[in-house]
Enzyme design. Sequence first.
Site, mmCIF file in Angstrom:
data_model
loop_
_atom_site.group_PDB
_atom_site.id
_atom_site.type_symbol
_atom_site.label_atom_id
_atom_site.label_comp_id
_atom_site.label_asym_id
_atom_site.label_seq_id
_atom_site.Cartn_x
_atom_site.Cartn_y
_atom_site.Cartn_z
ATOM 1 N N SER A 87 9.074 0.344 -10.906
ATOM 2 C CA SER A 87 7.799 -0.292 -11.271
ATOM 3 C C SER A 87 6.709 0.762 -11.286
ATOM 4 O O SER A 87 6.779 1.750 -10.545
ATOM 5 C CB SER A 87 7.448 -1.375 -10.249
ATOM 6 O OG SER A 87 6.129 -1.851 -10.447
ATOM 7 N N TYR B 198 6.141 -4.610 -1.946
ATOM 8 C CA TYR B 198 6.726 -4.337 -3.252
ATOM 9 C C TYR B 198 6.565 -2.863 -3.617
ATOM 10 O O TYR B 198 7.532 -2.208 -4.029
ATOM 11 C CB TYR B 198 6.058 -5.215 -4.302
ATOM 12 C CG TYR B 198 6.672 -5.119 -5.677
ATOM 13 C CD1 TYR B 198 7.894 -5.698 -5.953
ATOM 14 C CD2 TYR B 198 6.007 -4.462 -6.711
ATOM 15 C CE1 TYR B 198 8.454 -5.629 -7.224
ATOM 16 C CE2 TYR B 198 6.555 -4.384 -7.982
ATOM 17 C CZ TYR B 198 7.782 -4.967 -8.232
ATOM 18 O OH TYR B 198 8.330 -4.877 -9.497
#
Length: 251
Positions: A134, A147
């Site tokens: 990501s 995350y």
Amino acid sequence: MGNRQFAGKRVLVTGAASGIGRRIAERFCETGAEVVGLDRLAGEPGLPFRLVQVNLADVGQVEYVCKGLKAESTRLDILVNAAGVLRTGPAEDLSADDWQACFAVNASGPFYLLQHWIPVFKKQRAGAIVNIASNAAHVPRSGMTAYCASKSAMVSLSHCIGLELAPFGVRCNIVSPGSTDTPMLNSMVGGNDGYRLLVTGLPDQFKLGIPLGKIATVDDIAETTLFLASDLAGHITLQDIVVDGGATLGA
């Protein structure tokens, strides 16, 4: 990329029941590959590939599934780790389960799979691994501590594995998507209105917006993944391609 670019290739894709993982698996099928998807969910009927249910955070389940797949064939040409979990909230409000869930799926799951397939890749002296991280691994995000940290761990894992496998002719790369039109993002931001805010920017969250003026599609991520897995990227390894419309501004 040719319509039969991956004809005869055996491909394993995690997170294949929906979103980015599903589209990656579909695109490999469309280009001739034999695809096996792995996911905690059963997936919709009529998928063009076989989907095996497995909890990637459970090392025992991963071992059981991998042994079964190896019994079918000892070859694996491409491994794509696309499964992901997102838990949001201020750091002080995150539960231990939130933290552990992100690391279990986003970092530990790929590690468990890689441990089983690294010997296969080494023996073949060929193959490609693409890990979906990501852009949150590149820049800090307010309210996304677990995350961001887990995807950063995945990036580091990928680089280390890539270094170990390079002498065997096996390539390992990363695709780091930004905001992408998936069920996960849609549910998180509330649909099109939320998408518009992501494009224009959220200063209170230190998000500067997306210079290209649009949210990524799952095809944007899938096509980058297929490129890195293909012979066109035959001399590319240990790289991290950020696919976010410029949202990280080259960070």
